[in-house]
Design a protein around this motif. Sequence first.
Motif, PDB file in Angstrom:
ATOM      1  N   TYR A 160      85.817 -46.805  28.239  1.00 50.10           N
ATOM      2  CA  TYR A 160      85.843 -47.702  27.087  1.00 50.10           C
ATOM      3  C   TYR A 160      87.059 -48.635  27.213  1.00 50.10           C
ATOM      4  O   TYR A 160      86.951 -49.858  27.010  1.00 50.10           O
ATOM      5  CB  TYR A 160      85.936 -46.874  25.803  1.00 50.10           C
ATOM      6  N   ARG A 161      88.196 -48.060  27.542  1.00 44.17           N
ATOM      7  CA  ARG A 161      89.414 -48.869  27.694  1.00 44.17           C
ATOM      8  C   ARG A 161      89.266 -49.867  28.842  1.00 44.17           C
ATOM      9  O   ARG A 161      89.717 -51.018  28.756  1.00 44.17           O
ATOM     10  CB  ARG A 161      90.622 -47.968  27.920  1.00 44.17           C
ATOM     11  N   LEU A 162      88.646 -49.437  29.923  1.00 45.64           N
ATOM     12  CA  LEU A 162      88.440 -50.327  31.058  1.00 45.64           C
ATOM     13  C   LEU A 162      87.661 -51.573  30.647  1.00 45.64           C
ATOM     14  O   LEU A 162      88.012 -52.698  31.027  1.00 45.64           O
ATOM     15  CB  LEU A 162      87.709 -49.580  32.170  1.00 45.64           C
ATOM     16  N   VAL A 163      86.605 -51.373  29.858  1.00 52.40           N
ATOM     17  CA  VAL A 163      85.809 -52.514  29.398  1.00 52.40           C
ATOM     18  C   VAL A 163      86.645 -53.420  28.496  1.00 52.40           C
ATOM     19  O   VAL A 163      86.587 -54.654  28.600  1.00 52.40           O
ATOM     20  CB  VAL A 163      84.549 -52.021  28.661  1.00 52.40           C
ATOM     21  N   ALA A 164      87.443 -52.823  27.615  1.00 48.23           N
ATOM     22  CA  ALA A 164      88.317 -53.625  26.748  1.00 48.23           C
ATOM     23  C   ALA A 164      89.304 -54.435  27.580  1.00 48.23           C
ATOM     24  O   ALA A 164      89.537 -55.629  27.311  1.00 48.23           O
ATOM     25  CB  ALA A 164      89.059 -52.721  25.769  1.00 48.23           C
ATOM     26  N   GLU A 165      89.886 -53.816  28.597  1.00 47.08           N
ATOM     27  CA  GLU A 165      90.845 -54.526  29.442  1.00 47.08           C
ATOM     28  C   GLU A 165      90.163 -55.636  30.231  1.00 47.08           C
ATOM     29  O   GLU A 165      90.730 -56.727  30.402  1.00 47.08           O
ATOM     30  CB  GLU A 165      91.539 -53.547  30.384  1.00 47.08           C
ATOM     31  N   TRP A 166      88.967 -55.386  30.722  1.00 48.17           N
ATOM     32  CA  TRP A 166      88.233 -56.439  31.423  1.00 48.17           C
ATOM     33  C   TRP A 166      88.001 -57.638  30.507  1.00 48.17           C
ATOM     34  O   TRP A 166      88.159 -58.789  30.912  1.00 48.17           O
ATOM     35  CB  TRP A 166      86.883 -55.909  31.901  1.00 48.17           C
ATOM     36  N   THR A 167      87.611 -57.356  29.268  1.00 49.40           N
ATOM     37  CA  THR A 167      87.280 -58.439  28.342  1.00 49.40           C
ATOM     38  C   THR A 167      88.529 -59.229  27.943  1.00 49.40           C
ATOM     39  O   THR A 167      88.554 -60.462  28.018  1.00 49.40           O
ATOM     40  CB  THR A 167      86.589 -57.868  27.093  1.00 49.40           C
ATOM     41  N   VAL A 168      89.558 -58.525  27.538  1.00 50.94           N
ATOM     42  CA  VAL A 168      90.802 -59.199  27.172  1.00 50.94           C
ATOM     43  C   VAL A 168      91.423 -59.865  28.405  1.00 50.94           C
ATOM     44  O   VAL A 168      92.066 -60.917  28.305  1.00 50.94           O
ATOM     45  CB  VAL A 168      91.774 -58.200  26.520  1.00 50.94           C
ATOM     46  N   GLY A 169      91.182 -59.300  29.576  1.00 53.41           N
ATOM     47  CA  GLY A 169      91.718 -59.848  30.818  1.00 53.41           C
ATOM     48  C   GLY A 169      91.134 -61.190  31.211  1.00 53.41           C
ATOM     49  O   GLY A 169      91.650 -61.842  32.124  1.00 53.41           O
ATOM     50  N   LEU A 170      90.064 -61.611  30.554  1.00 55.82           N
ATOM     51  CA  LEU A 170      89.561 -62.965  30.785  1.00 55.82           C
ATOM     52  C   LEU A 170      90.533 -64.015  30.249  1.00 55.82           C
ATOM     53  O   LEU A 170      90.455 -65.191  30.622  1.00 55.82           O
ATOM     54  CB  LEU A 170      88.199 -63.156  30.106  1.00 55.82           C
ATOM     55  N   PHE A 171      91.432 -63.573  29.358  1.00 57.67           N
ATOM     56  CA  PHE A 171      92.332 -64.504  28.686  1.00 57.67           C
ATOM     57  C   PHE A 171      93.807 -64.196  28.963  1.00 57.67           C
ATOM     58  O   PHE A 171      94.646 -65.080  28.843  1.00 57.67           O
ATOM     59  CB  PHE A 171      92.088 -64.458  27.173  1.00 57.67           C
ATOM     60  N   PHE A 172      94.127 -62.932  29.299  1.00 54.05           N
ATOM     61  CA  PHE A 172      95.501 -62.518  29.559  1.00 54.05           C
ATOM     62  C   PHE A 172      95.618 -61.983  30.984  1.00 54.05           C
ATOM     63  O   PHE A 172      94.636 -61.496  31.553  1.00 54.05           O
ATOM     64  CB  PHE A 172      95.919 -61.387  28.615  1.00 54.05           C
ATOM     65  N   ALA A 173      96.825 -62.027  31.536  1.00 57.10           N
ATOM     66  CA  ALA A 173      97.083 -61.354  32.799  1.00 57.10           C
ATOM     67  C   ALA A 173      96.904 -59.845  32.631  1.00 57.10           C
ATOM     68  O   ALA A 173      96.938 -59.322  31.512  1.00 57.10           O
ATOM     69  CB  ALA A 173      98.502 -61.674  33.270  1.00 57.10           C
ATOM     70  N   ASP A 174      96.741 -59.140  33.757  1.00 57.48           N
ATOM     71  CA  ASP A 174      96.367 -57.729  33.700  1.00 57.48           C
ATOM     72  C   ASP A 174      97.344 -56.887  32.865  1.00 57.48           C
ATOM     73  O   ASP A 174      96.927 -56.088  32.023  1.00 57.48           O
ATOM     74  CB  ASP A 174      96.291 -57.154  35.115  1.00 57.48           C
ATOM     75  N   ALA A 175      98.639 -57.054  33.086  1.00 54.48           N
ATOM     76  CA  ALA A 175      99.617 -56.254  32.351  1.00 54.48           C
ATOM     77  C   ALA A 175      99.568 -56.576  30.863  1.00 54.48           C
ATOM     78  O   ALA A 175      99.641 -55.676  30.012  1.00 54.48           O
ATOM     79  CB  ALA A 175     101.017 -56.505  32.901  1.00 54.48           C
ATOM     80  N   ALA A 176      99.432 -57.846  30.530  1.00 54.11           N
ATOM     81  CA  ALA A 176      99.365 -58.253  29.128  1.00 54.11           C
ATOM     82  C   ALA A 176      98.077 -57.746  28.474  1.00 54.11           C
ATOM     83  O   ALA A 176      98.068 -57.344  27.301  1.00 54.11           O
ATOM     84  CB  ALA A 176      99.459 -59.769  29.009  1.00 54.11           C
TER      85      ALA A 176
END
Length: 351
Positions: free
Chosen positions: A156-172
Amino acid sequence: MTARVRSRVDRWFARRPALALAALLPVGAATPFLPVEVGVVTFALGTLAVGMAHGAIDHLVPLRVAGVSARRSFAAVGAVYAVLGGAVVVGFAVAPAAAFVAFVALTWLHWGQGDVATLALADVDHLPTTVERGLAAVVRGGLPMAVPLLAHPAEYRLVAEWTVGLFFADAAASAAVDPIFVPGVRTATAGVMIGATLASIGAGYVRVRGGADRRGWLRDAGEVALLWAWFLLAAPVFAIGVYFALWHSLRHVGRLVLLDPTAASAVEAGDLRGALSRFARDAAPLTLGGFLVVAAVGLVVPRGPAAAGAVAPGDALAVSLVAIAALTLPHVAVVAWLDRRQGVWRSGPFG
């Protein structure tokens, strides 16, 4: 609309797919041991097969329900999609983590909304009040949205990070989603889901003891138990991909078939292929439009496939989710209007 037509639609688009999902439980149980890419492919296939099409005749709903002109129907729904869909895209650009949470909440609402409408089609009588129907919606919508968070938080977290990662760098992106995955959120979510499930099924049982039809309540309880098992056992992306196509979308397609006199006549004649062909013809143009929205999102997001010069599975899923979010909010508005016209949430007998 005759009772036979309603019964056939319920059987073809709700009960048989539910049995198919039950048969897939052993497959779902194996998916946590498979790469997440298997789930991504499943989600893509489900979206291609029926997921995108299920909302693609929203522009015809006012025409068929309220008898307004085709021009007014198309214009009103088009405006709703332009305004609300655009607002969603802006929301992701400005605050992607908050927009992701809002999308989860919206989908929770909408999938609960859809299942209550299916229970209305089945004429169950153990949910006679708005409050009881709302509680059922909390359970039904929460099962696909909340239970994977309890059972499979890492994916679940991985999907959230992928989605937010379209707009932020990976760490952010990782830092932005941290508040969603603290232990307290999972504990509260578990409490809500377990409490709401027991309250909803228990209230229905009280209605049965008071004279409501036991078969409708048993169906409700059985479907809830099946969905609990499905989302506890199956990996989240795979589970939601199958559910989106096989459960939610098909149930909504069945509801829309009943709005079209030609398709309903095909159902009355026992012609499932004819009813589906009629729906597919009506849905084809805007289904294509939906995929164009996905492509457009992929081109404009700052860290999407266009910027990367390649299409990774995670990016493809994330782009699809942002595009689906933009289509979901106006779709929910149209469905809420349809619910109101059909009295789905009004206390009293369904129908």
